[in-house]
Design an enzyme around this catalytic site. Structure first.
Site, short mmCIF file in Angstrom:
data_model
loop_
_atom_site.label_atom_id
_atom_site.label_comp_id
_atom_site.label_asym_id
_atom_site.label_seq_id
_atom_site.Cartn_x
_atom_site.Cartn_y
_atom_site.Cartn_z
N LYS A 1 107.33 -35.74 178.06
CA LYS A 1 106.31 -36.80 178.07
C LYS A 1 106.86 -38.11 177.49
O LYS A 1 107.95 -38.11 176.88
CB LYS A 1 105.09 -36.30 177.29
CG LYS A 1 104.43 -35.06 177.93
CD LYS A 1 103.14 -34.69 177.22
CE LYS A 1 102.51 -33.46 177.85
NZ LYS A 1 101.17 -33.17 177.29
N TYR B 1 96.56 -33.91 186.47
CA TYR B 1 95.71 -33.30 185.45
C TYR B 1 94.26 -33.13 185.92
O TYR B 1 93.35 -33.02 185.08
CB TYR B 1 95.74 -34.14 184.17
CG TYR B 1 96.99 -33.92 183.34
CD1 TYR B 1 97.27 -32.68 182.77
CD2 TYR B 1 97.88 -34.97 183.08
CE1 TYR B 1 98.41 -32.48 181.97
CE2 TYR B 1 99.02 -34.77 182.29
CZ TYR B 1 99.26 -33.52 181.75
OH TYR B 1 100.37 -33.32 180.96
N ASN C 1 102.24 -34.74 172.57
CA ASN C 1 102.86 -33.46 172.23
C ASN C 1 104.15 -33.16 173.01
O ASN C 1 104.50 -32.01 173.22
CB ASN C 1 101.84 -32.32 172.33
CG ASN C 1 101.36 -32.09 173.75
OD1 ASN C 1 101.71 -32.85 174.64
ND2 ASN C 1 100.59 -31.04 173.96
N HIS D 1 105.15 -30.82 178.61
CA HIS D 1 104.15 -30.07 179.36
C HIS D 1 104.86 -28.90 180.02
O HIS D 1 106.02 -29.02 180.42
CB HIS D 1 103.52 -30.94 180.46
CG HIS D 1 102.77 -30.12 181.47
ND1 HIS D 1 101.48 -29.72 181.27
CD2 HIS D 1 103.15 -29.59 182.67
CE1 HIS D 1 101.10 -28.97 182.30
NE2 HIS D 1 102.09 -28.88 183.16
N GLU E 1 102.26 -27.25 190.70
CA GLU E 1 102.80 -28.39 189.93
C GLU E 1 104.21 -28.76 190.41
O GLU E 1 104.56 -29.93 190.47
CB GLU E 1 102.80 -28.06 188.44
CG GLU E 1 101.38 -28.00 187.88
CD GLU E 1 101.34 -27.68 186.39
OE1 GLU E 1 102.40 -27.46 185.77
OE2 GLU E 1 100.23 -27.68 185.84
#
Ligand code: CMP
Length: 151
Positions: free
Chosen positions: A11, A51, A114, A117, A128
């Site tokens: 990320k 998402y 965080n 992913h 995905e």
């Protein structure tokens, strides 16, 4: 255990912190091989689409904002039991709950910021991976390195 593929994203916070190499090393050291890698700066529609399952969650706006705030690294990881193993290497969503030595324990700031992913199940992994990569962009791990036939 079966040979699997899973989608991994480093990320924007991981890219900004200059830990792309450290994160990939953690995957490689623990048996996951990147078989496709691309950097991208996601647009709003792309992040919202990715998402979409979280669209009703209260943090959805924040999540999309964050994921479009800077470049990310998109990867397909391959290995035995890759989906569960990736999640183990990442650690819990909340870095405060993440085990010692996991990516989120090492680098993440919060549940939202965080660092990585990872797909959570075989169906989501397939969807995905297909969201970001065409088949031809994925390079399965070779069994052995062959000598240059010319040389
Ligand atoms: P990820 O694995 O990318 O998938 C969904 C993301 O939603 C998750 O990681 C977190 O980054 C984010 N998320 C989950 N819970 C929260 C929360 N309480 N606040 C902000 N973001 C969250």
């Amino acid at each position: 255990m079966a040979l699997e593929r899973t989608l991994s994203i480093i990320k924007p916070d991981g890219v900004k912190k200059n830990v792309i190499g450290k994160i990939i090393a953690l995957f490689e050291e623990q048996g996951l091989t990147p078989v496709a890698i691309r950097m991208a700066h996601l647009g709003r529609a792309e992040a919202e689409g990715f998402y979409a399952v979280h669209s009703a969650r209260p943090f959805f706006g924040e999540l999309v904002e964050f994921m479009t705030s800077g470049p990310v690294v998109l990867m397909v990881l391959e290995g035995e039991g890759a989906i569960a193993k990736n999640r183990e290497i990442m650690g819990a969503t909340d870095p405060a709950q993440a085990a010692e030595g996991t990516i989120r324990r090492l680098f993440a700031e919060s549940k939202g910021v965080n660092t990585v992913h990872g797909s959570d199940a075989p169906e989501t992994a397939a969807a995905e991976i297909a969201y970001f990569f065409r088949g031809l962009e994925i390079h399965p791990k070779v069994g052995k390195i062959t000598a240059n036939p010319e040389g």
